[in-house]
Design a protein around this motif. Structure first.
Motif, PDB file in Angstrom:
ATOM      1  N   SER A  32      24.365  46.247  48.349  1.00 20.61           N
ATOM      2  CA  SER A  32      25.079  47.108  47.727  1.00 20.61           C
ATOM      3  C   SER A  32      26.086  45.826  47.804  1.00 20.61           C
ATOM      4  O   SER A  32      26.283  44.818  48.460  1.00 20.61           O
ATOM      5  CB  SER A  32      25.101  48.300  47.967  1.00 20.61           C
ATOM      6  OG  SER A  32      25.911  48.487  49.169  1.00 20.61           O
ATOM      7  N   LEU A  69      32.913  47.008  44.887  1.00 15.22           N
ATOM      8  CA  LEU A  69      32.176  48.801  44.557  1.00 15.22           C
ATOM      9  C   LEU A  69      33.488  49.306  44.558  1.00 15.22           C
ATOM     10  O   LEU A  69      33.687  50.106  42.875  1.00 15.22           O
ATOM     11  CB  LEU A  69      32.345  49.118  45.885  1.00 15.22           C
ATOM     12  CG  LEU A  69      31.702  50.778  45.419  1.00 15.22           C
ATOM     13  CD1 LEU A  69      30.449  50.992  43.756  1.00 15.22           C
ATOM     14  CD2 LEU A  69      30.992  51.700  46.487  1.00 15.22           C
ATOM     15  N   ILE A  95      35.240  48.314  40.186  1.00 12.27           N
ATOM     16  CA  ILE A  95      34.165  48.764  39.460  1.00 12.27           C
ATOM     17  C   ILE A  95      34.026  50.179  39.220  1.00 12.27           C
ATOM     18  O   ILE A  95      33.831  51.049  37.820  1.00 12.27           O
ATOM     19  CB  ILE A  95      32.345  48.715  39.837  1.00 12.27           C
ATOM     20  CG1 ILE A  95      31.777  47.338  39.980  1.00 12.27           C
ATOM     21  CG2 ILE A  95      31.411  49.330  39.486  1.00 12.27           C
ATOM     22  CD1 ILE A  95      30.503  47.242  41.100  1.00 12.27           C
ATOM     23  N   THR A 100      25.053  50.283  43.164  1.00 14.21           N
ATOM     24  CA  THR A 100      24.498  48.963  43.071  1.00 14.21           C
ATOM     25  C   THR A 100      24.065  47.907  44.007  1.00 14.21           C
ATOM     26  O   THR A 100      23.871  48.300  44.693  1.00 14.21           O
ATOM     27  CB  THR A 100      26.189  48.210  43.588  1.00 14.21           C
ATOM     28  OG1 THR A 100      25.862  48.069  44.297  1.00 14.21           O
ATOM     29  CG2 THR A 100      27.405  49.353  42.349  1.00 14.21           C
ATOM     30  N   ARG A 101      23.365  46.900  42.801  1.00 12.15           N
ATOM     31  CA  ARG A 101      23.070  45.971  43.783  1.00 12.15           C
ATOM     32  C   ARG A 101      23.431  44.400  43.246  1.00 12.15           C
ATOM     33  O   ARG A 101      23.400  44.161  42.358  1.00 12.15           O
ATOM     34  CB  ARG A 101      21.328  45.948  44.161  1.00 12.15           C
ATOM     35  CG  ARG A 101      20.773  46.084  42.201  1.00 12.15           C
ATOM     36  CD  ARG A 101      19.424  46.347  42.504  1.00 12.15           C
ATOM     37  NE  ARG A 101      18.337  46.394  41.276  1.00 12.15           N
ATOM     38  CZ  ARG A 101      18.155  44.797  41.001  1.00 12.15           C
ATOM     39  NH1 ARG A 101      18.350  43.942  41.503  1.00 12.15           N
ATOM     40  NH2 ARG A 101      17.477  45.693  39.473  1.00 12.15           N
ATOM     41  N   GLU A 102      23.332  43.502  44.502  1.00 10.23           N
ATOM     42  CA  GLU A 102      23.369  41.541  43.505  1.00 10.23           C
ATOM     43  C   GLU A 102      21.806  41.523  44.018  1.00 10.23           C
ATOM     44  O   GLU A 102      21.461  41.402  45.023  1.00 10.23           O
ATOM     45  CB  GLU A 102      24.348  41.545  44.795  1.00 10.23           C
ATOM     46  CG  GLU A 102      25.717  42.106  44.844  1.00 10.23           C
ATOM     47  CD  GLU A 102      26.710  41.364  45.720  1.00 10.23           C
ATOM     48  OE1 GLU A 102      27.866  40.760  45.266  1.00 10.23           O
ATOM     49  OE2 GLU A 102      26.677  41.818  46.937  1.00 10.23           O
ATOM     50  N   ARG A 141      24.800  41.125  39.274  1.00  9.01           N
ATOM     51  CA  ARG A 141      25.130  41.960  39.937  1.00  9.01           C
ATOM     52  C   ARG A 141      25.148  43.243  39.275  1.00  9.01           C
ATOM     53  O   ARG A 141      24.478  43.663  37.313  1.00  9.01           O
ATOM     54  CB  ARG A 141      26.723  42.810  40.506  1.00  9.01           C
ATOM     55  CG  ARG A 141      27.623  41.869  41.560  1.00  9.01           C
ATOM     56  CD  ARG A 141      28.649  41.833  41.789  1.00  9.01           C
ATOM     57  NE  ARG A 141      29.691  41.308  40.001  1.00  9.01           N
ATOM     58  CZ  ARG A 141      31.045  40.897  40.360  1.00  9.01           C
ATOM     59  NH1 ARG A 141      31.926  41.324  41.508  1.00  9.01           N
ATOM     60  NH2 ARG A 141      32.165  40.438  39.597  1.00  9.01           N
ATOM     61  N   ILE A 143      24.736  47.915  38.165  1.00 11.16           N
ATOM     62  CA  ILE A 143      25.587  48.528  38.373  1.00 11.16           C
ATOM     63  C   ILE A 143      24.176  50.221  36.776  1.00 11.16           C
ATOM     64  O   ILE A 143      24.621  49.106  36.272  1.00 11.16           O
ATOM     65  CB  ILE A 143      26.305  48.615  37.338  1.00 11.16           C
ATOM     66  CG1 ILE A 143      27.293  47.070  38.403  1.00 11.16           C
ATOM     67  CG2 ILE A 143      27.796  50.113  37.653  1.00 11.16           C
ATOM     68  CD1 ILE A 143      28.880  47.117  37.998  1.00 11.16           C
ATOM     69  N   ALA A 170      28.285  41.154  35.073  1.00 14.07           N
ATOM     70  CA  ALA A 170      27.146  43.009  36.070  1.00 14.07           C
ATOM     71  C   ALA A 170      26.477  43.582  34.486  1.00 14.07           C
ATOM     72  O   ALA A 170      26.256  42.665  33.415  1.00 14.07           O
ATOM     73  CB  ALA A 170      28.629  43.853  36.089  1.00 14.07           C
ATOM     74  N   VAL A 228      25.014  46.286  33.326  1.00 10.93           N
ATOM     75  CA  VAL A 228      25.078  48.263  32.859  1.00 10.93           C
ATOM     76  C   VAL A 228      24.612  48.976  32.513  1.00 10.93           C
ATOM     77  O   VAL A 228      23.573  48.567  31.486  1.00 10.93           O
ATOM     78  CB  VAL A 228      26.501  48.462  33.212  1.00 10.93           C
ATOM     79  CG1 VAL A 228      27.083  49.720  33.232  1.00 10.93           C
ATOM     80  CG2 VAL A 228      27.812  47.441  33.385  1.00 10.93           C
TER      81      VAL A 228
END
Length: 293
Positions: A208, A214, A217, A236-238, A243, A245, A278, A280
């Motif tokens: 994450s 975080l 976000i 979340t994860r990278e 990223r 989300i 990001a 999403v």
């Protein structure tokens, strides 16, 4: 955020500079016969190979998503960083072997001072370039670029230690300090190689985002979800610079699909504006799914 063109140019220049630094360090070793300087030159070979791997990985990571890779190719950078860590470990083992042999016959050639000066110049060049790579790598959220910069910085520390050890060996006549310093260098390389591999493996395991990101976000969603009741189950994860989300957005049960969609659009637009890397995903839920009073 630096564009892909700038990041790619940096990786090409890293290869060129790496070859030049290796040539200087190889010359320093040839002039002195020092096994410690040999260890420093050996690490520079790893730098060049790792830089080529980073160049390819970054080039691949910027390839657009396709049918076989709908989430993109961002994780390619982690593979480069893992390879770099493995190469560091191999180099450290080779250095330790040479150092063990050198304990049996420690000797230096006729021009140790000139060799130290040349190695010092190479170290300064590495320090400047390491700073550039880490700075741009953080701005571009590029694990491969950051790993390359950190590896070069360990090379700078290595060079400084080698130079100090060699000066002590020349001043005292204790030539066994030369292979001893080579072993210290190898242990330092092993430590940093392990850290590099560990960090990259964590990236491959969908870690994450860090706590500070975080919080940002959560603030971004909260500031742009007017009309909704709440959001929850934020995950979340990278993956490299990207990223991912996702969260659940609870809206009034009598809200139309169109109105709920407008809220989602507003949130997504905010991310595109303030956090362009990001991706999403929003799952809209009715009021009875709310988890908070």
């Amino acid at each position: 955020m630096p564009g892909s063109g700038r990041v790619r140019r940096l990786t090409v220049w890293t290869i060129v500079i790496g070859v030049a630094i290796f040539a200087l360090k190889a010359l320093a070793w040839w002039l002195t016969g020092s096994v410690a300087l040999f260890s420093d030159a050996m690490e520079s070979i790893v730098n060049v190979v790792a830089s080529v791997a980073a160049w390819y990985a970054i080039r691949l990571s910027y390839t657009p998503a396709d049918d076989n890779h709908p989430y993109g190719h961002h994780k390619a950078e982690y593979l480069s960083a893992v390879l770099e860590g493995v190469l560091i470990v191999v180099a450290a083992l080779l250095i330790m072997r040479e150092a063990a042999l050198a304990f049996q016959a420690s000797e230096l050639h006729a021009m140790p001072v000139l060799g130290l000066v040349i190695n010092g110049i190479a170290g300064i060049g590495n320090a400047i370039w390491a700073y550039v790579l880490i700075k741009v790598g953080r701005e571009a959220r590029s694990p491969a670029l950051i790993a390359d910069g950190r590896h070069l910085w360990t090379d700078v520390v290595t060079s400084a230690g080698v130079i100090v050890g060699l000066i002590l060996a020349l001043a005292t006549g204790w030539l066994w300090l030369d292979p001893l310093m080579a072993i210290v260098v190898a242990l330092n390389i092993l430590y940093h190689g392990w850290k590099m591999v560990s960090a990259s493996v964590q990236g491959l395991m969908d870690t994450s985002v860090d706590p500070q990101d975080l919080v940002e976000i959560e603030k971004l969603v909260a500031a742009n979800c007017k009309g909704a009741i709440e959001f929850h189950d934020l995950k979340t994860r990278e993956a490299g610079r990207a990223r991912f989300i996702e969260f659940h957005l609870v809206v009034p049960s009598d809200m139309s699909v169109e109105a709920a969609h407008r809220i989602c659009d507003r949130i997504e637009e905010a991310f595109r504006r303030d956090m362009s890397d990001a991706k999403v995903t929003i799952h809209v839920e009715p009021e009875y799914k709310a988890k908070h009073g």
